[in-house]
Design an enzyme around this catalytic site. Structure first.
Site, short mmCIF file in Angstrom:
data_model
loop_
_atom_site.label_atom_id
_atom_site.label_comp_id
_atom_site.label_asym_id
_atom_site.label_seq_id
_atom_site.Cartn_x
_atom_site.Cartn_y
_atom_site.Cartn_z
CE1 TYR A 1 -16.30 -10.18 -7.20
CE2 TYR A 1 -17.94 -10.34 -5.47
CZ TYR A 1 -16.64 -10.51 -5.92
OH TYR A 1 -15.69 -11.02 -5.07
CG ASP B 1 -1.96 -1.05 1.18
OD1 ASP B 1 -2.02 -1.76 0.15
OD2 ASP B 1 -2.73 -1.18 2.16
CB ALA B 2 3.97 2.06 1.85
CE LYS C 1 -26.82 -14.17 -14.91
NZ LYS C 1 -25.81 -13.12 -14.87
CE LYS D 1 -31.72 -11.72 -7.68
NZ LYS D 1 -31.93 -10.61 -6.77
CG ASP E 1 -0.68 5.11 -0.11
OD1 ASP E 1 -1.61 4.85 -0.90
OD2 ASP E 1 -0.71 4.84 1.11
CB CYS F 1 -29.11 -8.70 40.80
SG CYS F 1 -29.51 -10.36 40.21
NE ARG G 1 -33.53 -3.96 -13.08
CZ ARG G 1 -34.82 -3.94 -12.81
NH1 ARG G 1 -35.29 -3.08 -11.93
NH2 ARG G 1 -35.65 -4.77 -13.41
CE LYS H 1 -34.65 -13.38 -3.77
NZ LYS H 1 -35.56 -12.34 -4.22
CB CYS I 1 -27.17 -14.12 42.57
SG CYS I 1 -28.48 -13.84 41.37
CG ASP J 1 -29.62 -7.99 -0.94
OD1 ASP J 1 -30.28 -7.40 -1.81
OD2 ASP J 1 -30.03 -8.20 0.21
CD GLU K 1 -23.23 -14.90 -13.14
OE1 GLU K 1 -24.17 -14.11 -12.92
OE2 GLU K 1 -22.53 -14.85 -14.16
CB CYS L 1 -25.72 -10.08 39.78
SG CYS L 1 -26.05 -10.72 41.43
CB CYS M 1 -30.16 -11.94 44.34
SG CYS M 1 -28.72 -10.99 43.83
CB SER N 1 -36.62 -8.06 -12.87
OG SER N 1 -37.80 -8.18 -13.60
CG LEU N 2 -32.85 -12.40 -12.74
CD1 LEU N 2 -31.77 -12.63 -11.70
CD2 LEU N 2 -32.63 -13.32 -13.94
#
Ligand code: IVH
Length: 680
Positions: free
Chosen positions: A223, A34-35, A292, A116, A38, A411, A137, A316, A434, A118, A114, A429, A414, A83-84
């Site tokens: 995706y 990452d460095a 599919k 699905k 950057d 409590c 969409r 589903k 107790c 959400d 695949e 407690c 007790c 839609s499906l």
């Protein structure tokens, strides 16, 4: 390099950054740190600052360049986004397959499965390989122009690589990871903003921000799952969906690596069903599997009915969330004295199960989520875990809700004044006498994994306490058959069986006995660890804080709890823990450590990686568990990794594991797995 002319260096840097972006987001296989990334970005920024005339629109620095808009423009989709149709079980899936087979005159066909996602469907148009437009969409024919926002997502390429047609529209699902969704909701709760009900709403809300800087700050990912249309050079594109997805990946898109292609519907159904449970260990939410027809020629031949293609169907999953009214918040007292708030709900069906109660964790959590009695709340079941309250539905508040819940000062069982140790989320407690603690502790003491006394269940525990036959757990060893027979529903035979079971429990391994004591935070694993390192109960009881924390996997909180258990508290002359241990010893419970025997190693050859936050185990104790059974524990996923345990807020490791096809499990699945390995 540094001597290259400025525009050349700018191009080089842009290309380098795009390539590293691709390796990171699409292949999940970064080549640089990452460095270093950057550093390259900084160099590019600096050059562009000095030479603004060379800044191009698809430079990696320009992802968050746009200013907020007042509203989004409208985009017409040249080819509608459909839609499906749904299948809610295996029969409906098989019926779909039969219909397709008939329409194809009995010709066999492959299918691609695949997950699905959400999230939110988007269409991305690339012109000459450059992202020209991105849209939601919408109603399928018209969506909103959210190009500026989509440009901020690093997993969406600004330019394509390799060969591509002059114009192409790629479709996919923008989503938030579960961890990203939870963090976002927590932040919103803190700010008093309405919570998002699910990851789909949160992804949609994030993408439809008028200020792209807000979108940029949300951990969105995409995706890609299809090509909508293309112009010029389309004939060179693959002719199966599977190959088309491989192509999308090559030119720079993220494609879900968990997709599979199968020839027969039974395997497809098994794949779909395997994800009903399996989805809980994914780092994102999936609400089904899209199946599919693979051949694009067949797809064309099959066409549509209404807005749904005949060539695809969504299998589903049963839903895991529901909304219901929070009638009240109850509090029960655990065996260590912890006060556990729980939700009392108007019964609601979630995934085929009626839920009446759900966990609320602790007071801070309730406050942070601003859950009030009378609220409508989102409840969630995930796998085998106890249902939990996710948060309130603020938009359904009427003002009639009661004020925020707070734990009682005393409590509920007790009446002892409740204490809340510093730095702990739980309140307790403190009264060891107790009755509620006594009951929970007794149940724990006799349970499997502890003293394992068969025949003493919940109701017998309650009866023993109620009749005064048992005051503390050690009294079990003084029970006689006559006493047991005097209890309701207890015949001679069962009484004799219980006495037998009690007798057998006198020789349980020391680690079971230590676990059975119910010392706060000491689970079975910690107990085993203590016995392994310190050998005897006397040595454990006599250990200093330093000696305890010196054991790998034992932190200060745990050490303090163990230390306190074996030392008198204010007002005690002798520690109640020591007195109990002595009483057990006198009752004939064998407190010697097991002789070191060659341990079985059922997990030999396996290598575990733990990623994300575990709720029930510490990382150290989880690693100790697998090591004790002969496996290795490692920090990074490599070819040698055989199992990945995925906790909350797991990062890219989970996805990397998925790509390498390494089995993943949730914390609960892991515990079940360890249980099975132990008894193997
Ligand atoms: S294919 C004609 N594939 O599900 C085919 N859709 O109910 C239409 N979705 O609007 C879409 N993952 O938002 C397809 N792998 C996937 C998907 C997927 C999620 C969503 C998409 C679409 C909705 C259809």
């Amino acid at each position: 390099m540094a001597d290259s002319p400025v525009p050349v260096r700018i191009r080089q840097l842009s290309d380098l950054l795009s390539r590293h972006n691709y390796r990171y987001y699409v292949l999940d296989d970064p080549e640089i740190s990452d460095a270093e990334y950057d550093r390259l970005m900084l160099e590019l920024r600096e050059l562009e600052r000095q030479h603004p005339e060379f800044v191009s629109e698809d430079s990696p620095t320009q992802r968050v360049g746009a200013t907020p808009v007042e509203s989004f423009g409208v985009v017409r989709h040249p080819v509608p986004l459909l839609s499906l149709g749904n299948a809610f079980d295996r029969e409906e899936l098989i019926a779909w397959h039969r219909r397709v087979t008939n329409l194809l005159d009995g010709r066999p066909f492959s299918m691609v499965c695949e997950l699905k996602m959400d999230g939110l469907a988007v269409a991305l148009v690339y012109e000459q390989g450059r992202l020209a437009r991105g849209a939601t969409r919408g109603d399928g024919t018209q969506g909103e122009n959210i190009t500026q926002n989509l440009r901020t997502m690093k997993s969406i390429p600004l330019t394509l690589q390799g060969d591509y047609p002059p114009r192409i529209e790629v479709r996919g699902e923008v989503y938030l990871t579960k961890a990203g969704f939870a963090a976002l909701n927590e932040e919103r709760a803190r700010q008093g903003l309405p919570l998002y009900a699910n990851p789909r709403n949160s992804a949609a809300g994030s993408v439809r921000q008028l200020d792209p800087r807000i979108t940029a700050a949300r951990p969105l990912a995409i995706y890609v799952y299809g090509v909508g249309w293309s112009e010029g050079g389309g004939e060179a594109l693959p002719r199966t969906h599977w190959d088309m997805m491989a192509y999308c990946r090559e030119v720079g898109f993220r494609v879900n690596p968990l997709s599979r292609r199968f020839d027969d519907i039974d395997t497809v159904a098994a794949f779909c069903e395997s994800w009903i449970q399996g989805r809980h260990s994914l780092p994102y939410d999936a609400d089904g599997v899209v199946v599919k027809v693979d051949s694009l020629n067949y797809q064309q031949q099959l066409g549509f009915v209404g807005r749904e293609p005949r060539w695809a169907i969504a299998y589903k999953f049963p839903s895991v969330q529901g909304i219901t009214k929070l009638i009240d918040i109850g509090v029960n007292v655990g065996r260590t004295g912890s006060l556990n708030p729980y939700a009392i709900l108007e019964p609601v069906q979630v995934g085929g199960v009626t839920i009446r109660h759900a966990a609320l964790h602790n007071e801070d959590d309730i406050r942070r989520k601003d859950i009030r009695i009378g609220d409508f709340v989102i409840v969630q079941r995930a796998g085998e875990v106890i249902p939990e309250v996710v948060g309130p539905v603020l938009s359904r508040r009427t003002g009639a809700e009661l004020v925020a819940f707070s734990l009682p000062d005393r409590c509920p069982e007790c009446g002892a004044a409740v204490v809340r140790p510093e730095g702990e989320a739980m309140a307790y407690c403190p009264n060891r006498a107790c009755p509620a603690q006594g009951y929970e502790l007794l149940k724990h003491f006799v349970s499997r994994g502890a003293m394992d006394i068969e025949g003493i269940g919940e109701s017998l525990c309650a009866a023993l306490l109620e009749k005064g036959l048992v005051g503390d757990v050690a009294d079990i060893y003084a029970l006689t058959s006559e006493q047991l027979e005097s209890l309701e529903r207890m015949g001679k035979k069962s009484a004799a069986n219980v006495i037998d079971a009690i007798q057998r429990s006198r020789t349980r391994p020391l680690s079971n006995i230590l676990f059975a004591l119910g010392i706060r935070h000491v689970g079975a694993e910690t107990a085993a660890l203590l016995v392994e390192h310190l050998g005897s109960l006397d040595a454990i009881a006599a250990s200093s804080m330093e000696a305890l924390t010196a054991i790998p996997g034992i932190g200060p909180k745990l050490a303090e709890s163990i230390f306190d258990y074996f030392h008198p508290t204010d007002g005690e002359t002798e520690s109640a823990g020591i007195l109990l241990v002595d009483k057990l010893r006198r009752a004939g419970v064998v407190l010697a450590a097991e002789k070191p025997v060659a341990r079985p190693t059922p997990l030999a050859g396996m290598e575990f990686v733990f990623t994300g936050r575990l709720d029930r185990l510490t990382r150290g104790s989880a690693e100790a568990m697998v090591k004790r059974l002969g496996a290795r524990a490692a920090g990074n996923i490599t070819k040698k990794t055989t199992h990945v345990v995925v906790g909350e807020e797991a990062g890219t490791k989970a996805e990397r594991a998925a790509q390498l096809g390494i089995p993943q499990m949730s914390e609960n699945e892991f515990l079940a797995f360890i249980d099975a390995a132990r008894s193997a």
